[in-house]
Design an enzyme around this catalytic site. Sequence first.
Site: not given
Length: 377
Positions: A88, A154, A247, A268
């Site tokens: 990422q 992240h 969220e 997960y």
Amino acid sequence: MTTSKARSLGRNIAWALLVLGASVSAQAQAQPQPQVVAAGLEHPWAVAFLPEQRFLVTERPGRLRVVEADGRLGEPVAGVPAVAAGGQGGLLDVATDSEFARNRTLYLCFSEPDAAGRANGTALARARLSDDLRRLEGGQVIFRQQPKVASRNHFGCRIVEGRDGTLFLTLGDRFSRKEDAQTLDNHLGKVVRVGKDGSVPKDNPFVGRAGALPEIWSYGHRNSQGATLGPDGRLWMHEHGPQGGDEINRPQPGRNHGWPVITYGENYGGGAIGEGITAKAGMEQPLKYWVPSIAPSGMAFLTSDRYGPAWKGNLFVGSLKFGYLDRIELAGDKVTAEHKLLEAGRERIRDVRQGPDGLLYVLTDAQDGKLIRLVPR
């Protein structure tokens, strides 16, 4: 039932059906037409707007490009900092300064490698875009997430300029360090607030508190890839949950948003996270959560009336997982309705912004990514 009452009821039903039909028709007409502005972008992550209808787009492998009004891609802008590209990570968000027309300053968020190349962390840099649009000048890193971690996940990395000129930056928990989101001696799983030179605003909530890093604005976050100012100037953000539990939050100074102690998601493959609770005293509840996860990315309020009054003030969030743009109606802080746009394309929506023309623009996350303009019909 009398004949007159039956006729009256019939007229009322007919009127209701007419109104409903008109509403459905108006809603159908309101769906915008996607228009490809540019293609051939390699995993684009963020778009910002330049004068003369040009765009700045980041590509995750580490390139910053100017996109011309006619969609032509410029050569990579020189002077971009080295990034830890992979997973990422890479070159992520870009934002132009509110005084860009005067100072040509922009901000970049990226995953920064350490000297040994073993660990990395989210970093925020500022630079001046040269007059010829070819290079960054005077670049400097003004904030570094601490500690750096050996992870490809992240990073968070959305930049928002507040109305007072300070910068908010979302910071992920780096996946393997989720418990650190609950402690204040690190930047993992936090939103931070800094000045445009990286200085700490004196009114940050943890200034002067022993054991707390003064840049922290809010904590208990997982991984936010979308943030924006609301029409009233307040900061809004969304964040990825694990398996379920994405969220929408409105982080306020010093507040704890609970991750990983409370969550509407699970591990997960199944199984509770921690105690498997969704609420705890002293921890904030989300304004909205999604189960299953939509994998949100990008976030923008529409303040223009280009799509009609029903869309003005709506919140827009991209879905990476399901490939749609979510139009969200609000009453204050409460979500009242959601509408899926661009479903037919099933393309991963990475970013969404309102342009200076009042129109919405989205980026699709792909090897051949696109910048798309939503044109009212």
